[in-house]
Enzyme design. Structure first.
Site, PDB file in Angstrom:
ATOM      1  N   ARG A  46       0.854  -1.245   0.180  1.00  0.00           N
ATOM      2  CA  ARG A  46       0.028   0.003   0.060  1.00  0.00           C
ATOM      3  C   ARG A  46       0.838   1.272   0.023  1.00  0.00           C
ATOM      4  O   ARG A  46       0.511   2.306  -0.518  1.00  0.00           O
ATOM      5  CB  ARG A  46      -0.877  -0.055   1.249  1.00  0.00           C
ATOM      6  CG  ARG A  46      -1.652   1.258   1.466  1.00  0.00           C
ATOM      7  CD  ARG A  46      -2.906   1.130   2.489  1.00  0.00           C
ATOM      8  NE  ARG A  46      -2.329   0.823   3.694  1.00  0.00           N
ATOM      9  CZ  ARG A  46      -1.595   1.211   4.668  1.00  0.00           C
ATOM     10  NH1 ARG A  46      -1.136   2.307   4.592  1.00  0.00           N
ATOM     11  NH2 ARG A  46      -1.551   0.513   5.746  1.00  0.00           N
ATOM     12  N   TYR A  98     -17.238  17.359 -14.882  1.00  0.00           N
ATOM     13  CA  TYR A  98     -17.693  16.000 -14.946  1.00  0.00           C
ATOM     14  C   TYR A  98     -18.415  15.725 -13.772  1.00  0.00           C
ATOM     15  O   TYR A  98     -18.480  16.084 -12.775  1.00  0.00           O
ATOM     16  CB  TYR A  98     -16.354  15.214 -14.876  1.00  0.00           C
ATOM     17  CG  TYR A  98     -16.718  13.638 -14.692  1.00  0.00           C
ATOM     18  CD1 TYR A  98     -17.431  13.205 -15.598  1.00  0.00           C
ATOM     19  CD2 TYR A  98     -16.076  13.112 -13.621  1.00  0.00           C
ATOM     20  CE1 TYR A  98     -18.029  11.907 -15.450  1.00  0.00           C
ATOM     21  CE2 TYR A  98     -16.474  11.567 -13.536  1.00  0.00           C
ATOM     22  CZ  TYR A  98     -17.341  11.058 -14.321  1.00  0.00           C
ATOM     23  OH  TYR A  98     -17.363   9.790 -14.068  1.00  0.00           O
ATOM     24  N   ASP A 170      -7.241  19.243 -14.287  1.00  0.00           N
ATOM     25  CA  ASP A 170      -7.366  17.909 -14.580  1.00  0.00           C
ATOM     26  C   ASP A 170      -6.996  17.678 -16.178  1.00  0.00           C
ATOM     27  O   ASP A 170      -7.545  18.448 -16.840  1.00  0.00           O
ATOM     28  CB  ASP A 170      -8.891  17.570 -14.620  1.00  0.00           C
ATOM     29  CG  ASP A 170      -9.309  16.288 -15.046  1.00  0.00           C
ATOM     30  OD1 ASP A 170      -8.642  15.567 -15.894  1.00  0.00           O
ATOM     31  OD2 ASP A 170     -10.311  15.683 -14.513  1.00  0.00           O
ATOM     32  N   LYS A 195      -8.718   6.563 -19.163  1.00  0.00           N
ATOM     33  CA  LYS A 195      -9.089   7.231 -20.365  1.00  0.00           C
ATOM     34  C   LYS A 195      -7.992   7.170 -21.375  1.00  0.00           C
ATOM     35  O   LYS A 195      -7.517   5.853 -21.856  1.00  0.00           O
ATOM     36  CB  LYS A 195      -9.549   8.723 -20.353  1.00  0.00           C
ATOM     37  CG  LYS A 195     -10.717   8.880 -19.129  1.00  0.00           C
ATOM     38  CD  LYS A 195     -11.874   7.926 -19.267  1.00  0.00           C
ATOM     39  CE  LYS A 195     -13.133   8.289 -18.551  1.00  0.00           C
ATOM     40  NZ  LYS A 195     -12.887   7.988 -17.068  1.00  0.00           N
TER      41      LYS A 195
END
Length: 384
Positions: A46, A98, A170, A195
């Site tokens: 982690r 978004y 972004d 994406k």
């Protein structure tokens, strides 16, 4: 070294023992300590894992940042960044946003006392009018999803620094191949890496890149503490996808430019939203701060009744949510990606029942145009 070469070489010289050109998938969650008080640099997956570390270093290098962080999704990356803020803090956020980001801000972060105002981030007077004494950051989407609004990144970053605000950009739709916000003054870049960076609709991931030692350390603490990290298999898939990013983005841009021109001339289409069109209101800003254009565009039909037959009739193009993969996808934002944004807000900015979002893939552009043209013809015949 040029970005095309850096992309193709991700992970290829990082495994010194065997010389593996494709960096291995280290599935282990635990790592042996040589002795008390010593570490190989890896203790628990982690916190840090070998495969993820190569990906994180790669994205930091590509974005000209100081540190990179790979998360389990784009929304996980946003949640990690939002955890920088405390109860009573206020954010300025792009107006055309978004829907998932809006949902996170309004239905989750608001419960913890973090508030947001939505503003055209290209309007400094608008930003100033919405700025409060407790404002801590500006979150910019550019281009925005789905209306392809463009923000002058350098201008906003200069304004934000004057007010001691963090600037978050972004960069999902352009990727570091076409745009590098940190070089324009931003503090943090985020990606829905699912994406264009992944590029094949087969991996869910988010990426964060930060500038500055103190801010990078804060994000590293949150990334480890909150634990929404990317696993080794998906980290390897991300690296595999990013190796071809340069080729894919060039093809996406070429196809989207052709498609935008086709739609712009079509009698059934009222408006096309694409920053590569000279008619775009911020075309010059886009040309100045970016070296290319995205493969996504949106267009508004003249008649809402054509939407259903178009989505029913496309064959090569898939009616599916998401964007940035090699396959062409079409989405209806009003009922899919932006359904969580109240209707009055959606309609105010232009996301209404006549708008379609089109992620133009890398298929032959003539085949994509033929598929959509056929769907338009079917829709027109049904109405008449």
């Amino acid at each position: 070294m040029n970005i095309e070469s850096r992309l193709a070489q991700i992970g290829s010289i990082s495994e010194p023992v065997t010389g593996a050109v494709s960096f291995p998938i280290y599935q282990s969650t635990a790592f042996r300590h040589p002795r008390l008080g010593q570490s190989t640099g890896f203790d628990y997956a982690r916190t840090k894992s070998p495969t993820r570390s190569v990906l994180e270093q790669a994205i930091a290098d590509l974005e000209s940042g100081d540190a990179g962080f790979a998360s389990s999704s784009g929304m996980a990356s946003l949640q990690t960044i939002f955890a920088l803020f405390s109860q009573g803090d206020h954010l300025l956020v792009s107006l055309d946003l978004y829907g998932g980001t809006y949902r996170l801000l309004e239905k989750v972060m608001s419960r913890f006392g973090v508030t947001a105002s939505y503003v055209d981030t290209n309007d400094l007077d608008g930003l100033e009018s919405k700025r409060q004494s407790n404002t801590k950051a500006v979150l910019i989407e550019t281009p925005t999803n789905p209306l392809m609004m463009i923000t002058d990144i350098a201008k906003v970053c200069t304004w934000a620094k004057h007010h001691n605000l963090i600037t978050i950009v972004d960069n999902t739709l352009l990727t570091p191949f076409f745009q590098r916000p940190l070089e324009l003054g931003a503090d943090i870049v985020i990606h829905s890496a699912t994406k264009y960076l992944g590029g094949h609709n087969d991996v869910l991931a988010g990426l964060i890149v930060s500038k500055g030692k103190e801010l990078s350390e804060q994000i590293a603490f949150l990334h480890n503490t909150m634990g929404a990290v990317l696993g080794p298999q998906d980290s390897w898939l991300m690296m595999r996808g990013m190796k071809t990013l340069a080729l894919r983005m060039e093809r996406h841009q070429h196809n989207a430019t052709r498609m935008a021109a086709f739609l712009d001339a079509h009698p059934m289409v009222e408006q096309v939203y694409y920053p590569g069109l000279e008619s775009h209101p911020n075309y010059e800003v886009q040309q100045r701060q970016s070296s290319g254009n995205t493969g996504i565009l949106s267009f508004k039909m003249k008649d809402a009744r054509t939407i259903e037959p178009i989505l029913r009739s496309i064959r090569l193009i898939a009616f599916a949510e998401s964007l940035g993969g090699v396959e062409s996808l079409m989405t209806y934002p009003a009922v899919q990606t932006h359904a969580d944004i109240p209707e009055e807000i959606r309609r105010q900015i232009g996301v209404d029942d006549r708008l379609l979002r089109f992620s133009v893939g890398i298929e032959h552009i003539d085949d994509i145009i033929a598929d959509l043209s056929n769907a338009f013809e079917i829709a027109s015949n049904e109405l008449n």
